[in-house]
Write a protein that holds these residues in place. Sequence first.
Motif, PDB file in Angstrom:
ATOM      1  N   SER A  64      -1.714   8.391  72.116  1.00 34.45           N
ATOM      2  CA  SER A  64      -1.489   8.698  73.540  1.00 34.45           C
ATOM      3  C   SER A  64      -3.257   8.591  73.841  1.00 34.45           C
ATOM      4  N   LEU A  65      -3.869   9.144  73.175  1.00 39.99           N
ATOM      5  CA  LEU A  65      -5.437   9.319  73.790  1.00 39.99           C
ATOM      6  C   LEU A  65      -5.912   7.981  73.766  1.00 39.99           C
ATOM      7  N   ALA A  66      -5.541   6.988  72.922  1.00 42.02           N
ATOM      8  CA  ALA A  66      -6.145   5.479  72.985  1.00 42.02           C
ATOM      9  C   ALA A  66      -5.452   4.835  74.478  1.00 42.02           C
ATOM     10  N   VAL A  98       0.671  16.178  72.146  1.00 43.46           N
ATOM     11  CA  VAL A  98       0.272  15.240  73.187  1.00 43.46           C
ATOM     12  C   VAL A  98      -0.157  15.742  74.480  1.00 43.46           C
ATOM     13  N   THR A  99       0.516  16.702  75.082  1.00 43.20           N
ATOM     14  CA  THR A  99       0.123  17.538  76.001  1.00 43.20           C
ATOM     15  C   THR A  99      -1.293  18.065  76.060  1.00 43.20           C
ATOM     16  N   ASP A 100      -1.341  18.846  75.029  1.00 42.20           N
ATOM     17  CA  ASP A 100      -2.490  19.369  74.868  1.00 42.20           C
ATOM     18  C   ASP A 100      -3.722  18.543  74.865  1.00 42.20           C
ATOM     19  N   ALA A 101      -3.457  17.592  73.794  1.00 43.95           N
ATOM     20  CA  ALA A 101      -4.729  16.568  73.757  1.00 43.95           C
ATOM     21  C   ALA A 101      -5.143  15.946  75.207  1.00 43.95           C
ATOM     22  N   LEU A 102      -4.048  15.628  75.819  1.00 45.81           N
ATOM     23  CA  LEU A 102      -4.453  14.835  77.307  1.00 45.81           C
ATOM     24  C   LEU A 102      -5.203  15.825  78.058  1.00 45.81           C
ATOM     25  N   GLY A 107     -10.263  17.433  80.653  1.00 47.03           N
ATOM     26  CA  GLY A 107     -10.974  18.343  81.178  1.00 47.03           C
ATOM     27  C   GLY A 107     -10.202  19.260  81.878  1.00 47.03           C
ATOM     28  N   GLU A 108      -8.697  19.388  81.891  1.00 48.73           N
ATOM     29  CA  GLU A 108      -8.078  20.120  82.766  1.00 48.73           C
ATOM     30  C   GLU A 108      -7.508  21.378  82.125  1.00 48.73           C
ATOM     31  N   THR A 109      -6.671  22.225  82.782  1.00 46.08           N
ATOM     32  CA  THR A 109      -6.383  23.566  82.075  1.00 46.08           C
ATOM     33  C   THR A 109      -5.011  23.826  82.584  1.00 46.08           C
ATOM     34  N   GLN A 110      -4.316  22.868  83.367  1.00 44.09           N
ATOM     35  CA  GLN A 110      -2.775  22.948  83.658  1.00 44.09           C
ATOM     36  C   GLN A 110      -2.264  21.664  84.071  1.00 44.09           C
ATOM     37  N   THR A 111      -0.714  21.634  83.518  1.00 45.47           N
ATOM     38  CA  THR A 111      -0.036  20.653  83.893  1.00 45.47           C
ATOM     39  C   THR A 111       1.329  21.074  84.219  1.00 45.47           C
ATOM     40  N   ALA A 160       6.617  26.761  71.104  1.00 44.67           N
ATOM     41  CA  ALA A 160       6.750  26.456  69.789  1.00 44.67           C
ATOM     42  C   ALA A 160       5.805  25.229  69.497  1.00 44.67           C
ATOM     43  N   GLN A 161       5.598  24.354  70.191  1.00 42.70           N
ATOM     44  CA  GLN A 161       5.170  22.997  69.971  1.00 42.70           C
ATOM     45  C   GLN A 161       3.618  23.078  70.396  1.00 42.70           C
ATOM     46  N   ALA A 162       3.090  23.813  71.359  1.00 39.60           N
ATOM     47  CA  ALA A 162       1.777  23.621  72.039  1.00 39.60           C
ATOM     48  C   ALA A 162       1.070  24.889  71.632  1.00 39.60           C
TER      49      ALA A 162
END
Length: 421
Positions: A64-66, A98-102, A107-111, A160-162
């Motif tokens: 996902s980062l790639a 994946v959400t955390d890594a993106l 450089g964001e703190t919320q989605t 549970a996941q993040a």
Amino acid sequence: MMRLGVIADDFTGATDIASFLVQNGMATVQLNGVPPGDETIDADAIVVSLKSRSCPAAQAVSDSLAALSWLQQQGCERFYFKYCSTFDSTAAGNIGPVTDALLEALGETQTVISPALPVNGRTVYQGYLFVMDQLLSESGMRHHPVTPMTDSNLLRLMDAQAQGKAGLIASSVLDQGADAVRQRLGELKADGVRYVVLDALHEQHLLTQGAAVQQMKLVTGGSGLAIGLARQLASGAHDKQQAQAAGAPQGKRAVVISGSCSTMTNRQVAIYRQQAPAQVVEVEACLQDPQAYALQLCDWVVQNADGELAPLLYATSDAQQLQQIQQQYGAARSSEAVEQCFAAVVRELKARDFRRFIVAGGETSGVVAQTLGVRAFYIGPVISPGVPWVRDTEQPISLALKSGNFGDENFFARAQTEFPL
Ligand SMILES: Nc1ncnc2c1ncn2[C@@H]1O[C@H](COP(=O)(O)OP(=O)(O)OP(=O)(O)O)[C@@H](O)[C@H]1O
Ligand SMILES: O=C(O)[C@@H](O)C(=O)CO
């Protein structure tokens, strides 16, 4: 105009969102994986489809980062992580990691977390995900062969996941409009809430969501939020009919491949078996002599390809049969064997001049497209919401890639009869 970059965690999911983006005014190109070169894509939105839904979390993160970094090089400034409208994920992820890594990379703190797609019966109420009139965990998804979903609460699933804190914006706030949602997002941010689950009961809620989050660098969801977001980001200059024409199906010889075991696919297979030649794919035979079995199946397809409707190969099983198969051969081993068998079959069918592939199941579609060497395609006319015909940009191959639970009961036949040559 802001260019949108979409990172989709499976193939049919990618096609699903691409279809909604095109329909709502954004010229869209879909790519199978991150391209190796630095070719420039001319589109309002670029959708990169990965196979990152059920692989190990670390691999999902690095893929996902790639994709993110490639989309940034393409000039994208807004990003959308597309996962399943039924939030398909393993116990260890992959949506959370994946959400955390993106978020971190941007450089964001919320989605936001917005899997809802009301036109296909996926709604979110008080943070609980529903499939039609059932909670996710009481729907057929609880028996999914790879990602069984046994909890319907999106806040709990993210917890549970993040790594961070989850919060909710309920439908009552969405009813008040985009400003109210934006204000609540700000309040939750001040409280340190990193993932904001958004309720949505109908399409107006998705339009409100789109208006409220258009400034966010990263959003996450199913394809429903894309309806609202595309309406905000689309330039309006683009001709929708023309864009869809590029993806209209071509090619004479067709086959239907079904590797999905969802409730809807089971019904679609049962109906299609009464309309067209159909052959079951046996797991045991896939395991015993895969090459010989695949050739045998190909011969059968060729012998049955001259009728009005294309022949069907299906591994689709109901929950009880699937449980039995998985107990006998192992879940991973049996699903891998089925996927490899379909890969060998479509490789051979392509060599025998088959040009139209109608495929059910996200993982299955990924395998088929990869095997056919499809790198990018134009999005064509819609067969059912979220399922368009698509056409390879380089080879004369057309595909209809159906998410497991999408389409009406007569989908397989309609995909052919409504789009004659
Ligand atoms: N009879 C079977 N026995 C064991 N595994 C099977 C069988 N039939 C299909 N499978 C496997 O189940 C998985 C189904 O996943 P796939 O993503 O293709 O469908 P889906 O999950 O219903 O679709 P979607 O992801 O679009 O909702 C595949 O890996 C497939 O190989
Ligand atoms: O969101 C959905 O339901 C689909 O696009 C999908 O991702 C199924 O694989």
